[in-house]
Design a protein around this motif. Structure first.
Motif, mmCIF file in Angstrom:
data_model
loop_
_atom_site.group_PDB
_atom_site.id
_atom_site.type_symbol
_atom_site.label_atom_id
_atom_site.label_comp_id
_atom_site.label_asym_id
_atom_site.label_seq_id
_atom_site.Cartn_x
_atom_site.Cartn_y
_atom_site.Cartn_z
ATOM 1 N N GLU A 109 47.761 45.879 -1.482
ATOM 2 C CA GLU A 109 46.547 46.430 -0.878
ATOM 3 C C GLU A 109 45.289 46.006 -1.631
ATOM 4 N N ARG A 114 44.720 46.603 3.062
ATOM 5 C CA ARG A 114 45.697 47.598 3.513
ATOM 6 C C ARG A 114 46.588 47.000 4.592
ATOM 7 N N ASP A 115 47.884 47.238 4.455
ATOM 8 C CA ASP A 115 48.862 46.766 5.437
ATOM 9 C C ASP A 115 49.702 47.958 5.862
ATOM 10 N N GLU A 116 49.495 48.432 7.070
ATOM 11 C CA GLU A 116 50.134 49.668 7.502
ATOM 12 C C GLU A 116 51.650 49.542 7.544
ATOM 13 N N ASP A 117 52.162 48.384 7.964
ATOM 14 C CA ASP A 117 53.620 48.206 8.018
ATOM 15 C C ASP A 117 54.223 48.271 6.620
ATOM 16 N N LEU A 119 52.890 49.665 3.968
ATOM 17 C CA LEU A 119 52.693 51.016 3.451
ATOM 18 C C LEU A 119 53.768 51.960 3.968
ATOM 19 N N GLN A 120 54.017 51.931 5.258
ATOM 20 C CA GLN A 120 55.040 52.815 5.829
ATOM 21 C C GLN A 120 56.434 52.462 5.322
ATOM 22 N N GLN A 172 48.563 59.769 -1.636
ATOM 23 C CA GLN A 172 49.864 59.985 -0.996
ATOM 24 C C GLN A 172 50.586 61.220 -1.541
#
Length: 211
Positions: A109, A114-117, A119-120, A172
């Motif tokens: 990041e 930011r990379d949502e995939d 991160l999840q 988080q």
């Protein structure tokens, strides 16, 4: 109640040593593994993946790429899963000491956005295959050392990553233990004692095994 007896179908106790580079995570992981083994606890230290990434020609540090960081994250998760449960042909470990944990995502990041995939992926891994303890190593007076030439020696980048990791853990809502800065330039012995004793207590082992 969590069953850590991997020989009887339980899972391995898993801790992660987190923090920016050049804080002593790798040396601490090796020392903790050694002390736990001396106490009869079959322990495996899972090394940081960035070294392998660089040896494979993948860029890390300030010049990293999304592809390189995704390879690091996937490889880290795969290594943790490899040893988490009993394997028919062994070896089987009671405790895992991970050189990095959820903090690995922060390098992605910080450097490529930011990379949502991703991160999840890391959050789901921590949720479904949780760490029993997260430890955060601070920057100490010993500072940056050359090491094997894997990590950046730029003190600004080291500090930026320290701030990024702390912000991520707060954002988080991860619970963690920050290892203390002591009067000694090298606080590793005290850190080893704290981590080993916490592990013994978490595993509900006899007090005579404490350091």
């Amino acid at each position: 109640e969590i069953m850590y007896d991997i020989q009887n179908g339980g899972r391995a106790y898993k801790m992660a040593l987190m923090g920016t580079h050049f804080t002593g995570k790798t040396r601490l992981a090796v020392a903790v593994e050694s002390e736990l083994r001396k106490r009869g606890i079959e322990t495996k230290s899972i090394k940081e993946v960035s070294t392998d990434a660089k040896e494979r020609g993948l860029p890390i540090n300030e010049g990293t790429t999304k592809e390189a960081q995704l390879w690091i994250l996937h490889t880290q998760i795969a290594e943790e899963l490899r040893y988490a449960r009993r394997r028919p042909n062994g070896p089987n470990y009671q405790a895992l000491v991970c050189d990095r944990g959820v903090d690995n995502y922060c390098y992605l990041e910080h450097n490529v956005g930011r990379d949502e995939d991703a991160l999840q992926m890391i959050l789901n891994h921590a949720r479904n295959f949780p760490y029993d303890r997260l430890y955060l190593l601070p920057i100490t007076e010993s500072g940056i050392r050359g090491g094997a030439g894997t990590r950046s020696v730029n003190p600004g980048f080291q500090k930026d990553m320290d701030n990024k990791i702390r912000s991520f853990l707060a954002e988080q809502s991860f619970d963690y233990i920050e290892l203390p800065i002591t009067q000694d330039k090298n606080p590793r012995d005290e850190w080893v004692r704290l981590v080993v004793n916490q592990t013994i207590q978490d595993l509900r082992l006899p007090n005579h095994l404490l350091m």
